[in-house]
Design a protein around this motif. Structure first.
Motif, short mmCIF file in Angstrom:
data_model
loop_
_atom_site.label_atom_id
_atom_site.label_comp_id
_atom_site.label_asym_id
_atom_site.label_seq_id
_atom_site.Cartn_x
_atom_site.Cartn_y
_atom_site.Cartn_z
N PRO A 186 0.81 -1.23 0.00
CA PRO A 186 0.00 0.00 0.00
C PRO A 186 0.85 1.28 0.00
CG PRO A 186 0.07 -0.92 2.19
CD PRO A 186 0.77 -1.91 1.31
N GLU A 187 0.28 2.34 -0.52
CA GLU A 187 0.94 3.65 -0.53
C GLU A 187 1.25 4.10 0.90
OE1 GLU A 187 1.47 5.89 -3.32
OE2 GLU A 187 1.15 4.12 -4.56
N ALA A 188 0.44 3.67 1.85
CA ALA A 188 0.60 4.07 3.25
C ALA A 188 1.97 3.72 3.83
CB ALA A 188 -0.50 3.43 4.10
N ILE A 189 2.67 2.80 3.18
CA ILE A 189 3.96 2.36 3.71
C ILE A 189 4.98 3.49 3.73
CG2 ILE A 189 5.11 1.58 1.58
CD1 ILE A 189 5.68 -1.07 3.28
N ARG A 190 4.73 4.53 2.92
CA ARG A 190 5.67 5.65 2.85
C ARG A 190 5.81 6.40 4.18
NH1 ARG A 190 1.02 7.86 0.40
NH2 ARG A 190 0.45 9.96 1.13
N HIS A 191 4.83 6.24 5.05
CA HIS A 191 4.86 6.94 6.34
C HIS A 191 5.77 6.27 7.37
CE1 HIS A 191 1.62 9.65 5.18
NE2 HIS A 191 0.95 8.60 4.71
N LEU A 192 6.28 5.09 7.05
CA LEU A 192 7.14 4.35 8.00
C LEU A 192 8.59 4.83 7.83
CD1 LEU A 192 5.63 0.76 7.60
CD2 LEU A 192 4.90 2.62 9.12
N SER A 193 8.80 6.07 8.19
CA SER A 193 10.08 6.74 7.91
C SER A 193 11.26 6.19 8.71
CB SER A 193 9.94 8.24 8.17
OG SER A 193 9.54 8.49 9.51
N HIS A 194 11.00 5.47 9.81
CA HIS A 194 12.09 4.92 10.62
C HIS A 194 12.40 3.46 10.26
CE1 HIS A 194 10.96 8.37 13.23
NE2 HIS A 194 12.26 8.39 13.45
N LEU A 195 11.70 2.92 9.31
CA LEU A 195 11.86 1.51 8.95
C LEU A 195 13.27 1.24 8.42
CD1 LEU A 195 9.76 -0.81 9.09
CD2 LEU A 195 9.48 -0.57 6.62
N THR A 196 13.93 0.22 8.99
CA THR A 196 15.26 -0.17 8.52
C THR A 196 15.25 -1.54 7.84
OG1 THR A 196 15.83 -1.15 10.68
CG2 THR A 196 16.43 1.18 10.31
N THR A 197 14.30 -2.41 8.23
CA THR A 197 14.21 -3.72 7.59
C THR A 197 12.77 -4.00 7.17
OG1 THR A 197 13.90 -4.85 9.73
CG2 THR A 197 16.14 -4.68 8.89
#
Length: 372
Positions: free
Chosen positions: A74-85
């Motif tokens: 989903p486009e919403a994944i762009r909000h996970l700005s701290h995601l490393t893995t």
């Protein structure tokens, strides 16, 4: 467990949630209320969709949704700005959205074993990426933007439908492992010579017709796999690969082994089986660390005396050749203990025993000298 209760959202202080290896089919929207969550593992379930509520997990650093039945990111994944893995391998995803490029802190992205057909240009924005896995998809081309991933260490693009490699791959200066086996690649760009940190290079099962001389510049290369291509010639420059441990050029169209092969002073395993080679050069005797040698299914007519210098050799295969002469006394040890026609042991007393798979070359002789 088949369902995550809606009440999960009430666990407002939860930082890590592991619900892998269950039979969960959906993720409730209330998951978005877990604002302190840093790690979420829902791998190996039967989830088909990632909810929009995931956008609220702003502190998430690790997300594992591998081994599910997800069809879309989903486009919403762009909000996970701290995601490393981000692990999404072994799903049914068909497309990587452009918004993936906004995950600027991502260091590992695994999308192997899906149904992805293309790599978006936005992939080049993931400048902190160390590991990228896109193997076992339906990708036909590699975006030139991939060359912007200057910190990338491991890249897996095997088992796709890729036909060519962009020159920009040569810009991946920190790359140590590159896997491009089982594609439809016909040539290796000269820019590969710039990958000076590369230790492992897999090109098995492609349609490559030549090996660029520039590969000889890869001074840290330890493993080079070129099995099952259409290569007809080994460039002398490969002899410069002083740290090479394994070289596989089996199932090609090679007719000659260059003398430069003797310069591979650290080589442990050499596979040149199923080619059109007619002669073993004396230079092969310089490979003092060689332990495994495969030259079966060629057109070799004699075994040179130089082979006796390979004191560390423990396994060799010369099956299905045209051997009529052995130019040094050899005691053979067959790899098969059940074959009554196999011969037994060796290249002189001072050497180690060598396992030879040589039933066609020698029939029932223990010690041999000269013409058979």
């Amino acid at each position: 467990m088949t369902k995550i209760p809606e009440s999960i959202g009430q666990l407002s202080n939860l930082t890590k949630l592991h619900l892998n290896n269950n039979q969960i089919t959906s993720i409730p929207e209330t998951i978005g209320q877990l604002s302190h969550l840093t790690g979420l593992d829902l791998s190996s379930n039967q989830i088909t969709e990632i909810p929009e509520a995931i956008r609220h997990l702003s502190h998430l650093t690790g997300l594992d949704l591998s081994w599910n039945q997800i069809t879309e990111i989903p486009e919403a994944i762009r909000h996970l700005s701290h995601l490393t893995t981000l692990y999404l391998h072994n799903n049914k995803i068909t497309k990587i959205p452009e918004v993936i490029g906004q995950l600027s802190n991502l260091t590992r992205l695994c999308l192997g074993h899906n149904q992805i057909t293309s790599i978006p240009e936005a992939i080049g924005q993931l400048t902190n990426l160390r590991g990228l896995s896109l193997n076992n998809n339906q990708i036909t081309s590699i975006s030139e933007k991939i060359g912007q991933l200057s910190y990338l260490i491991k890249l897996y693009l095997d088992s796709n439908q890729i036909t060519s490699i962009p020159e920009t791959v040569g810009h991946l200066s920190n790359l140590t492992l590159l896997c491009l086996e089982s594609n439809q690649i016909t040539s290796i760009p000269d820019t590969f010579g710039q990958l000076l940190n590369l230790t492992t290079l897999y090109f098995r099962n492609n349609q490559i017709t030549s090996v660029p001389a520039e590969l000889g510049q890869l001074s840290n290369l330890r493993c080079l796999e070129l099995h099952k291509n259409e290569i007809g010639f080994i460039p002398e420059e490969l002899g410069q690969l002083s740290n090479l441990r394994e070289l596989d050029l089996s199932e090609n169209q090679i007719t000659k082994i260059p003398d430069a092969i003797g310069q591979l002073s650290n080589l442990r395993e050499l596979d040149l089986s199923e080619n059109q080679i007619t002669k073993i050069p004396d230079a092969i005797g310089q490979l003092s660390y060689l332990r495994k040698l495969y030259l079966n299914n060629n057109q070799i007519t004699e075994i040179p005396k130089a082979l006796s210098q390979l004191s560390n050799l423990i396994e060799a295969d010369f099956d299905n050749n045209l051997i009529t002469q052995i130019l040094y006394p050899i005691k053979l040890v067959s790899s098969s203990t059940h074959d009554p026609c196999s011969s037994q042991a060796f290249i002189p007393p001072e050497s180690r025993e060598v396992q030879f798979n040589w039933r066609k070359a020698v029939r029932g002789h223990d010690y041999l000298m000269g013409s058979l």
